[in-house]
Design a protein around this motif. Structure first.
Motif, PDB file in Angstrom:
ATOM      1  N   SER A 179       1.031  -1.328   0.019  1.00  0.00           N
ATOM      2  CA  SER A 179      -0.050  -0.027  -0.003  1.00  0.00           C
ATOM      3  C   SER A 179       0.700   1.060  -0.041  1.00  0.00           C
ATOM      4  O   SER A 179       2.177   1.091   0.475  1.00  0.00           O
ATOM      5  CB  SER A 179      -0.889  -0.040   1.265  1.00  0.00           C
ATOM      6  N   PRO A 285     -13.231  -3.208   5.945  1.00  0.00           N
ATOM      7  CA  PRO A 285     -12.935  -3.678   4.458  1.00  0.00           C
ATOM      8  C   PRO A 285     -12.631  -5.049   4.540  1.00  0.00           C
ATOM      9  O   PRO A 285     -11.498  -5.473   5.096  1.00  0.00           O
ATOM     10  CB  PRO A 285     -11.913  -2.740   3.933  1.00  0.00           C
ATOM     11  N   VAL A 287     -10.439  -7.301   3.588  1.00  0.00           N
ATOM     12  CA  VAL A 287      -9.037  -7.399   3.085  1.00  0.00           C
ATOM     13  C   VAL A 287      -8.637  -9.106   3.050  1.00  0.00           C
ATOM     14  O   VAL A 287      -8.273  -9.803   2.454  1.00  0.00           O
ATOM     15  CB  VAL A 287      -7.993  -6.568   3.694  1.00  0.00           C
ATOM     16  N   THR A 301      -3.962  -1.644   3.195  1.00  0.00           N
ATOM     17  CA  THR A 301      -4.846  -1.737   2.291  1.00  0.00           C
ATOM     18  C   THR A 301      -6.274  -1.469   2.577  1.00  0.00           C
ATOM     19  O   THR A 301      -7.101  -1.143   1.844  1.00  0.00           O
ATOM     20  CB  THR A 301      -4.829  -3.462   1.643  1.00  0.00           C
ATOM     21  N   HIS A 304      -6.778   2.297   2.136  1.00  0.00           N
ATOM     22  CA  HIS A 304      -6.943   2.533   1.192  1.00  0.00           C
ATOM     23  C   HIS A 304      -8.418   2.335   0.608  1.00  0.00           C
ATOM     24  O   HIS A 304      -9.069   3.170  -0.074  1.00  0.00           O
ATOM     25  CB  HIS A 304      -5.878   1.847   0.007  1.00  0.00           C
ATOM     26  N   GLU A 305      -8.690   1.275   0.919  1.00  0.00           N
ATOM     27  CA  GLU A 305     -10.264   0.905   0.599  1.00  0.00           C
ATOM     28  C   GLU A 305     -11.409   1.684   1.271  1.00  0.00           C
ATOM     29  O   GLU A 305     -12.368   2.271   0.388  1.00  0.00           O
ATOM     30  CB  GLU A 305     -10.506  -0.776   0.835  1.00  0.00           C
ATOM     31  N   ARG A 308     -10.966   5.188  -0.495  1.00  0.00           N
ATOM     32  CA  ARG A 308     -11.533   4.906  -1.994  1.00  0.00           C
ATOM     33  C   ARG A 308     -13.087   4.985  -1.944  1.00  0.00           C
ATOM     34  O   ARG A 308     -13.626   5.639  -2.749  1.00  0.00           O
ATOM     35  CB  ARG A 308     -11.053   3.744  -2.646  1.00  0.00           C
ATOM     36  N   ASN A 309     -13.723   4.271  -0.963  1.00  0.00           N
ATOM     37  CA  ASN A 309     -15.033   4.304  -0.760  1.00  0.00           C
ATOM     38  C   ASN A 309     -15.845   5.786  -0.271  1.00  0.00           C
ATOM     39  O   ASN A 309     -16.610   6.085  -0.914  1.00  0.00           O
ATOM     40  CB  ASN A 309     -15.528   3.289   0.355  1.00  0.00           C
TER      41      ASN A 309
END
Length: 344
Positions: A179, A285, A287, A301, A304-305, A308-309
């Motif tokens: 990441s 998330p 993962v 990760t 990041h998710e 992003r959402n």
């Protein structure tokens, strides 16, 4: 770790001057069904799926390693931030699997062709590594020693925790990934971008240090002491305490959090943590379910998710994010991020 509620301290913290303005994450390109991993480690088919909730694991392919994963994630994050490598003041990297020289941060610095006076630093902490790296980056930015910092995680477990070297109950849980995050001092036009970093809290619950210990043995194998049940109990208890401490210190109720970017030993424990915290499992998330435990890159990760959402929402609808992770020892840490609309 019991603290009094102090209201919205994140609104006045100097730490809010450091913002996460972009992120990226990648995993190994080979997605392996967990039943194949069961067989490789000599476990009954379906054990990882039924006992841990892992349906597949992400493994690197030939030609992929910590540097290639780190480089891909870093380049994606730089591109998303409209930032060039020449703009970086520091590159801070954490990995629990890279032990070669030059260090991973130095290799990434060369690969990106960053400026010679851009610093390169590796931090430890294993699964806690991301939070350690973010805290260091924040300190550099808040002290005005840097304006733009790249933070990267990268882990390749599939070449270290291999069948015959470690037991499947341990080695079969881990996948490969990376990441990356661009942090920038929030001022002027940059102030409205991304999420502001709040404070961090850290500690070490040494009474659980024997629950997991890994060391090299003379025959080239790894000596692993792994008390899964004790570690699971300790992990859930400590993670809930970290989330409670973050809630109290930030003044942000956990019910008002849009996502929890946490360590994920396995999906079953994540579901148990969500239940114990009284929040929806959907705010974590998934993962580990599809990629396995990615070590220091699991929390990255997940973050990041979550970011992003959030980017798909109107700015006024974005919610804070909580961070919480553990490392062998038992190291622990937590923190939070707030969308800048919450600070206007």
């Amino acid at each position: 770790m019991i603290e009094r509620p102090v209201g919205n301290r994140h609104q006045e913290s100097k730490a809010a001057h450091a913002s996460v303005i972009s992120s990226a994450a990648v995993t190994g390109s080979r997605i392996i069904p967990s039943e194949e991993v069961d067989r490789a480690f000599g476990m009954p088919a379906g054990k990882l799926r039924s006992r841990a909730g892992i349906v597949s694991l992400a493994y690197v392919a030939e030609g992929e390693n910590e540097l290639t994963l780190a480089s891909t994630a870093a380049e994606d994050a730089l591109r998303a931030a409209y930032c060039g490598a020449q703009d970086l003041d520091w590159i801070i990297v954490t990995s629990e699997t890279h032990h070669d020289y030059p260090s991973l941060s130095a290799q990434l610095h060369s690969h990106l062709r960053a400026r010679e006076n851009c610093g390169a630093l590796d931090t430890g902490g294993a699964c806690l590594g991301l939070l350690n790296a973010l805290a260091v980056a924040q300190s550099l930015i808040v002290s005005r020693q840097a304006k733009t910092v790249l933070v990267v995680t990268a882990d390749v477990h599939s070449r270290t925790l291999t069948p015959g070297r470690v037991a499947g109950e341990f080695g079969g849980l881990f996948g490969d990934g990376a990441s990356a995050f661009i942090l920038r001092r929030a001022e002027g036009a940059d102030y409205a971008k991304g999420y502001g970093l709040g404070e961090f809290l850290f500690g070490c619950a040494g009474q659980y240090s024997a629950a997991i210990q890994v060391s090299d043995s003379k025959d080239g194998n790894l000596t692993v002491q792994f008390d899964g049940e004790a570690l699971s109990r300790a992990a859930i208890t400590r993670m809930e305490k970290v989330i409670t401490a973050v809630e109290l210190r930030s003044g942000i109720p956990r019910a008002s959090v849009g996502g929890f970017a946490t360590h994920q030993p396995n999906p079953r424990l994540v579901a148990l943590l969500a239940k114990q915290c009284g929040v929806s499992p959907s705010t974590f998330p998934p993962v580990a379910k599809v990629s396995g435990n990615l070590g220091s890159s699991t929390c990255g990760t997940a973050l990041h998710e979550t970011l992003r959402n959030a980017s798909k929402q109107e700015r006024r609808d974005r919610l804070p994010i909580f961070l919480a992770s553990l490392g062998p020892g038992l190291l622990f840490g937590g923190g939070w991020l707030t969308p800048h609309k919450n600070r206007e």
